[in-house]
Enzyme design. Structure first.
Site, PDB file in Angstrom:
ATOM      1  N   CYS A   1       0.816  -1.224   0.000  1.00  0.00           N
ATOM      2  CA  CYS A   1       0.000   0.000   0.000  1.00  0.00           C
ATOM      3  C   CYS A   1       0.848   1.271   0.000  1.00  0.00           C
ATOM      4  O   CYS A   1       0.346   2.348  -0.313  1.00  0.00           O
ATOM      5  CB  CYS A   1      -0.952   0.000   1.195  1.00  0.00           C
ATOM      6  SG  CYS A   1      -2.124  -1.359   1.096  1.00  0.00           S
TER       7      CYS A   1
ATOM      8  N   HIS B   1      -3.792   6.859   1.633  1.00  0.00           N
ATOM      9  CA  HIS B   1      -4.073   5.559   1.016  1.00  0.00           C
ATOM     10  C   HIS B   1      -5.472   5.112   1.419  1.00  0.00           C
ATOM     11  O   HIS B   1      -5.924   5.377   2.535  1.00  0.00           O
ATOM     12  CB  HIS B   1      -3.019   4.539   1.468  1.00  0.00           C
ATOM     13  CG  HIS B   1      -3.421   3.132   1.180  1.00  0.00           C
ATOM     14  ND1 HIS B   1      -3.739   2.722  -0.089  1.00  0.00           N
ATOM     15  CD2 HIS B   1      -3.593   2.058   1.988  1.00  0.00           C
ATOM     16  CE1 HIS B   1      -4.085   1.446  -0.044  1.00  0.00           C
ATOM     17  NE2 HIS B   1      -3.999   1.022   1.201  1.00  0.00           N
TER      18      HIS B   1
ATOM     19  N   ASN C   1      -9.966  -1.220  -1.554  1.00  0.00           N
ATOM     20  CA  ASN C   1      -8.532  -0.979  -1.391  1.00  0.00           C
ATOM     21  C   ASN C   1      -7.804  -1.466  -2.641  1.00  0.00           C
ATOM     22  O   ASN C   1      -7.718  -2.675  -2.877  1.00  0.00           O
ATOM     23  CB  ASN C   1      -8.047  -1.735  -0.144  1.00  0.00           C
ATOM     24  CG  ASN C   1      -6.568  -1.539   0.124  1.00  0.00           C
ATOM     25  OD1 ASN C   1      -5.832  -1.008  -0.695  1.00  0.00           O
ATOM     26  ND2 ASN C   1      -6.119  -1.988   1.284  1.00  0.00           N
TER      27      ASN C   1
END
Ligand code: COA
Length: 337
Positions: A115, A263, A293
């Site tokens: 990430c 993020h 995500n």
């Protein structure tokens, strides 16, 4: 001194829209559980049986970014490709993207920082530019998560979170007397957190990397596993810390930042960050409700949307990218238009 300036951005997702209701037909979950705990309403996954790799989505996003930057593929000096879901075990997706762009011989490298992958890539691009090693760099974050998720009830804690997607950014070294482009950056890693969010197989550390016959529980080792609470708590601690570090480096205050792009792992993580940092809701960009995500792709997708909607991009405006993810890895980049 040359500064790393963003010239164009692009994004791409697969064609299959998967809602929380769709997931509840595959596993024991509900729209209510997912929305309440994560803020996610939908995500995009590749079609069943479709052959689409991270480099294919990356290619679509790259073409859009190149067009906005007014670059031809031949202008690119270096490709930096962030992904935890490369097309194949090796070679890296950066090499595959290079040839799909019709290029040969320019360097291409993969960044495996999950990430935080896009931030590691942007900082690497900045370092190449400051050192004079490259002038025009294509930075891509792309993930195909859906083909590697356990879509049964056993894997529901992870499978509902992730979506496929790609974002691309054209970064150019510009000689400038003004404070613009990447202003400051901070990156971190803590390998002791590796087990909290990982996919184990295939693994080079095993005597037999390739299983001859997969049975029941063996299959589970090919799927991501996560200690959700531990990841959540660590993210909520690290995101404000790294924000303070990068602000200090640039001698700026959080109030000097016009828009923050965290993020997109979980809306609740970003809301906790926002409250902790005392930021008004209007200064934090979230789109996890629509994408889930997308890991290395989440920040460039968000930036592309915000530029498209004229939410950011005015000369002198300062933005902050901040991310935390598997590794553990985390980082922050301050950027000025
Ligand atoms: N649908 C329905 N129930 C689910 C579920 C799902 N998709 N996933 C888990 N559950 C169940 C659990 O089995 C558990 O049941 P139990 O109480 O009977 O044992 C219950 O829901 C609560 O699970 P819990 O893990 O305590 O939920 P939580 O509030 O911690 O939320 C996460 C889970 C994953 C949403 C949360 O921990 C999180 O977001 N963590 C960070 C994850 C992250 O950001 N990852 C990416 C980092 S880059």
């Amino acid at each position: 001194m040359k500064r790393a300036v963003i010239r164009g951005t692009g994004r791409a997702v697969p064609s299959r829209l998967v809602t929380n209701a769709d997931l509840s037909e595959m596993m024991d979950t509900t729209d209510g559980w997912i929305q309440e705990r994560t803020g996610i309403k939908q995500r995009y996954w590749v079609q069943e049986g479709e052959i689409l790799g991270a480099s294919d989505l990356g290619l679509e996003a790259s073409h859009k970014a190149l067009e906005k930057a007014g670059w031809k593929p031949e202008d690119i000096d270096l490709i930096i490709f962030a992904t935890l879901s490369p097309d194949i075990f090796f070679p890296g997706s950066g090499c595959l993207l290079q040839t799909k762009l019709g290029l040969s011989s320019i360097p291409a490298l993969d960044i495996r920082q999950q990430c935080t992958g896009f931030l590691y890539s942007l900082v690497t691009a900045d370092a190449y530019i400051r050192s004079g090693l490259a002038g025009k760099i294509l930075v891509v974050g792309a993930e195909i998560h859906s083909t590697g998720l356990d879509k049964t009830t056993r894997g529901r804690d992870v499978a509902v979170l992730f979506g496929d997607g790609a974002g691309a950014v054209c970064v150019e070294g510009v000689e400038t007397g003004t404070d613009m482009g990447v202003l400051a950056s901070v990156l971190h890693a803590d390998g002791s957190g590796a087990g909290a969010l990982m996919t184990e197989l295939p693994a080079s550390r095993l005597p037999n990397r390739i299983p001859l016959d997969l049975k029941g529980e063996e299959v589970a080792r090919y799927y991501p596993v996560m200690n959700g609470k531990s990841v959540f708590k660590t993210a909520v601690r690290k995101l404000p810390q790294v924000t303070r570090e990068v602000l200090e480096k640039a001698a700026l205050d959080i109030q000097d930042v016009d828009m923050i792009f965290p993020h997109q792992a979980n809306l609740r993580i970003n809301q906790a960050y926002q409250q902790y940092m005392k930021i008004d809701e209007g200064r934090i960009f979230n789109n996890i409700d629509r994408y889930g995500n997308t890991t290395a792709a989440s920040i460039p997708i968000a930036l592309d949307e915000a530029l498209e909607q004229n939410i950011v991009g005015r000369n002198g405006e300062t933005i902050l990218f901040v991310a935390f993810g598997a590794g553990y890895t985390w980082g922050a980049v301050l950027y000025r238009f």
